[in-house]
Structure formats: structure tokens, C-alpha cells
Design an enzyme around this catalytic site. Structure first.
Site, PDB file in Angstrom:
ATOM      1  N   GLY A 127       0.828  -1.204   0.000  1.00  0.00           N
ATOM      2  CA  GLY A 127       0.000   0.000   0.000  1.00  0.00           C
ATOM      3  C   GLY A 127       0.858   1.247   0.000  1.00  0.00           C
ATOM      4  O   GLY A 127       2.063   1.198  -0.276  1.00  0.00           O
TER       5      GLY A 127
ATOM      6  N   GLY B  19       3.858   0.958   2.625  1.00  0.00           N
ATOM      7  CA  GLY B  19       4.842  -0.044   2.237  1.00  0.00           C
ATOM      8  C   GLY B  19       5.620   0.342   0.997  1.00  0.00           C
ATOM      9  O   GLY B  19       6.856   0.203   0.958  1.00  0.00           O
TER      10      GLY B  19
ATOM     11  N   ARG C 144      -6.322   3.304   8.754  1.00  0.00           N
ATOM     12  CA  ARG C 144      -7.353   4.065   9.450  1.00  0.00           C
ATOM     13  C   ARG C 144      -8.129   4.939   8.489  1.00  0.00           C
ATOM     14  O   ARG C 144      -7.586   5.504   7.541  1.00  0.00           O
ATOM     15  CB  ARG C 144      -6.719   4.971  10.515  1.00  0.00           C
TER      16      ARG C 144
ATOM     17  N   ARG D  91      -6.826   3.733  16.192  1.00  0.00           N
ATOM     18  CA  ARG D  91      -5.962   2.595  15.890  1.00  0.00           C
ATOM     19  C   ARG D  91      -6.509   1.319  16.548  1.00  0.00           C
ATOM     20  O   ARG D  91      -6.361   0.227  16.025  1.00  0.00           O
ATOM     21  CB  ARG D  91      -4.537   2.877  16.381  1.00  0.00           C
TER      22      ARG D  91
ATOM     23  N   ASN E 249      -6.715  -6.712  11.845  1.00  0.00           N
ATOM     24  CA  ASN E 249      -5.278  -6.699  11.599  1.00  0.00           C
ATOM     25  C   ASN E 249      -4.509  -7.774  12.366  1.00  0.00           C
ATOM     26  O   ASN E 249      -3.447  -8.218  11.926  1.00  0.00           O
ATOM     27  CB  ASN E 249      -4.699  -5.319  11.909  1.00  0.00           C
TER      28      ASN E 249
ATOM     29  N   VAL F 240       4.693  -2.267  11.665  1.00  0.00           N
ATOM     30  CA  VAL F 240       4.128  -0.946  11.412  1.00  0.00           C
ATOM     31  C   VAL F 240       2.600  -0.992  11.507  1.00  0.00           C
ATOM     32  O   VAL F 240       1.956   0.011  11.787  1.00  0.00           O
ATOM     33  CB  VAL F 240       4.566  -0.422  10.019  1.00  0.00           C
ATOM     34  N   SER F 241       2.035  -2.156  11.286  1.00  0.00           N
ATOM     35  CA  SER F 241       0.583  -2.325  11.290  1.00  0.00           C
ATOM     36  C   SER F 241      -0.031  -1.850  12.600  1.00  0.00           C
ATOM     37  O   SER F 241       0.524  -2.061  13.678  1.00  0.00           O
ATOM     38  CB  SER F 241       0.229  -3.797  11.085  1.00  0.00           C
ATOM     39  N   ASN F 242      -1.200  -1.232  12.500  1.00  0.00           N
ATOM     40  CA  ASN F 242      -1.894  -0.709  13.672  1.00  0.00           C
ATOM     41  C   ASN F 242      -2.952  -1.673  14.195  1.00  0.00           C
ATOM     42  O   ASN F 242      -3.499  -2.458  13.425  1.00  0.00           O
ATOM     43  CB  ASN F 242      -2.554   0.629  13.332  1.00  0.00           C
TER      44      ASN F 242
ATOM     45  N   HIS G 241       1.742   4.019  20.891  1.00  0.00           N
ATOM     46  CA  HIS G 241       1.593   4.715  19.614  1.00  0.00           C
ATOM     47  C   HIS G 241       0.107   4.964  19.361  1.00  0.00           C
ATOM     48  O   HIS G 241      -0.519   4.371  18.499  1.00  0.00           O
ATOM     49  CB  HIS G 241       2.193   3.864  18.493  1.00  0.00           C
TER      50      HIS G 241
END
Length: 312
Positions: A9, A12, A82, A88, A95, A118-120, A178
Site C-alpha cells: 500500500g 509499504g 485508518r 488505531r 489486523n 508498522v501495522s496498527n 503509539h
């Protein structure tokens, strides 16, 4: 050196672009579940190489983990981004399944890789990855989440904006979760060329900087209609570069704590030294009583999110 970026995406593919342009790795593999997306973006990026002058090879693949084998670093950006109005935390259910699948598949062919999540919601997804890594006999030091690097960049941006100064001269870090309500910009420790920024900004101004930093992601999501990608992509590259070049840099990152900062059995953002093989050690910062209380509250909120993993 070989880097795999899972999820082609906006985040990435931007990360792959920055890594290639900076020639941090010899090869970048861009992987995605959607047919043709990774291949197309890889081809598009490769066609810029003769213009930009970089030699990194970028390969795209639709869900073929064999092409990611023997990666030194695996970056996981997979998952739904998001949308306006979403937190998140809203992303956990979907996820978590995605992250579990891709991390397991990637580690099976690259058991010596460092995993950068990195994924939320990033803290919870890092904790999930830590659990998977433990099951596979992989050191906790090879699992970290990329939140602090991005949040700290947004903090420095807001400090520079408030001071009308170059952000290149400003130092500052964000610790904690985060999330909009859980991150902790350490305004007390922020400096401008070694001088405390508190000498140049009033307490109200610093409070406003901290508040704007906390909603940095939400602000961009509201403007863009989806998650940001340029700064996240650059932040990913910063961490990947520190690992591959063994830079021994202090970068706030989400790592597993076992007593540090008074916390156990949790992945949350703290300053760590990053180099070859992942994070080397946790740096102990003497927090004020107010900062300690904020960190404890942040950890409690992250643990509450982690509870959602038990039913998945």
C-alpha cells in the site's frame, strides 16, 4: 542486504522507495496479497532507478513468500488503514489475523530476520509478533515496532513550527504507546542545538506542541481520508538503515519490557539502541513524577488493548 516489505500500500511502497533511493539494501522485496499490485509498484519504482541513480533491485510478488527468503529485515505494514473517525484500536480484530499470518509465513523462510511492525494498533501488533517469535525460538531483540521514530519526527516538526526554526536543529523524543491518547512527547527533554526548548517556548506553547503531536496521525487522516505515508515510509527506512548499517542509534521504538520502566510483559515505546540484529539495549531515561504517571497510564491503556488478543 535484503529487506522485505509486506504490504504494498501507500506506506509499504513509500518505504520501499526510500530504502531503494538511499541504497540501504541490495534488494527490496515488495509483497502483497492483491494480484499485480506489488509487481506493478516494483516495476514503477525500478523505472526510476536510471533517473535517480540508485542500484537497489526492487522485486514485487503476489503472496510468494519464497521470494522473501533469507531477508535481513522484514517490515510488516499489512492491514487495513485508518479511516476518518477510526482509532488505531478499532483495527485490532482484522489486523491481528493478518499480522499473525504474514509474520509466521515470513519467519519460516527468514528465521534470522529482524521484524519491524508498522501495522496498527502497533503496540498490540508488536506484542502479538513477540508472542509468535517466542513460539518460534526467536529473540525478543529481533522484534520491534515502528512508532516512536514517526511520533518523534512529528514532535520535532511541531517544535520547529512553534519556534520558527529548522527541525534539523531540534531534538526530541516520544515514548509510550503509539496512540493519540497514549503517546508521551517529552517536552522537558527537547533541545534546540543542545539548549532546552523550554528557554524559548512558554509552558502553554509546549503543551500545545505536545497536544498537536499526539493527534498527528488523526490530523492527517482527517485531511487525507486515510493514513499518512510519506513520513511513515521515511521513518521505516530510518530504523531499517540503523539495523543494516549497525549504526547503534537511539531511536524510540516499541519493544518488549521485562521490568524496565517498571513494566513487564508488554511491548511499548521506549528509547532503545538499534544496530545489527535489532535493538541492542533499552536506554533508561530518568522520568519526572508526572512523566512516570503518564507512562503508567499509557501502559495500562496498551494492556487493555492487548486483552482483545485473547479472544482471537
Amino acid at each position: 542486504m535484503k529487506v522485505t516489505v509486506i504490504g504494498a500500500g501507500a506506506v509499504g511502497s513509500t518505504a520501499a522507495d526510500v530504502i531503494a533511493r538511499r541504497e540501504v539494501a541490495d534488494e527490496v522485496v515488495l509483497l502483497d496479497i492483491k494480484e499485480g499490485i506489488a509487481e506493478g509498484k516494483a516495476m514503477d519504482l525500478m523505472q526510476t532507478s536510471s533517473i535517480e541513480g540508485f542500484d537497489t533491485t526492487i522485486v514485487g510478488s503476489t503472496n510468494d513468500y519464497a521470494k522473501t527468503a533469507k531477508s535481513d529485515v522484514i517490515v510488516v505494514t499489512s492491514g487495513i488503514p485508518r479511516k476518518p473517525g477510526m482509532s488505531r484500536e478499532d483495527l485490532i480484530g482484522i489486523n491481528a489475523g493478518i499480522v499473525r499470518t504474514v509474520v509466521t509465513a515470513a519467519l519460516e523462510v527468514s528465521p534470522k530476520a529482524v521484524i519491524l511492525i508498522v501495522s496498527n494498533p502497533m503496540d498490540t501488533m508488536t506484542y502479538l509478533t513477540y508472542q509468535i517469535a517466542q513460539e518460534m525460538g526467536i529473540s525478543k531483540k529481533r522484534v520491534l515496532g515502528m512508532g516512536g521514530a514517526l511520533d518523534s519526527a512529528r514532535f520535532r516538526y511541531r517544535l520547529g513550527e512553534a519556534m520558527n526554526m529548522s527541525t534539523n536543529d531540534v531534538s526530541g523524543m516520544v515514548i509510550g504507546g503509539h496512540g493519540d491518547a497514549t503517546m508521551i512527547p517529552l517536552t522537558r527533554l527537547a533541545t534546540w542545538n543542545g539548549l532546552p526548548v523550554s528557554r524559548f517556548l512558554k509552558s502553554d506553547d509546549l503543551a500545545e506542541v505536545a497536544a498537536k503531536t499526539k493527534v498527528g496521525g488523526a490530523t492527517l487522516t482527517g485531511l487525507l481520508g486515510t493514513s499518512a505515508w510519506y513520513a511513515p515510509g521515511a521513518a521505516i527506512c530510518q530504523v531499517v538503515e540503523a539495523i543494516l548499517r549497525d549504526e547503534q542509534r537511539i531511536i524510540p521504538s516499541c519493544v518488549y519490557l521485562n521490568g524496565e520502566y517498571g513494566q513487564k510483559d508488554i511491548c511499548i515505546g521506549v528509547p532503545v539502541v538499534i544496530g545489527k540484529g535489532g535493538w541492542q539495549k533499552i536506554v533508561n531515561v530518568r522520568l519526572s513524577n508526572e512523566e512516570k504517571a503518564a507512562f503508567e497510564a499509557s501502559a495500562d491503556a496498551v494492556r487493555k488493548m492487548n486483552e482483545a488478543l485473547k479472544g482471537l
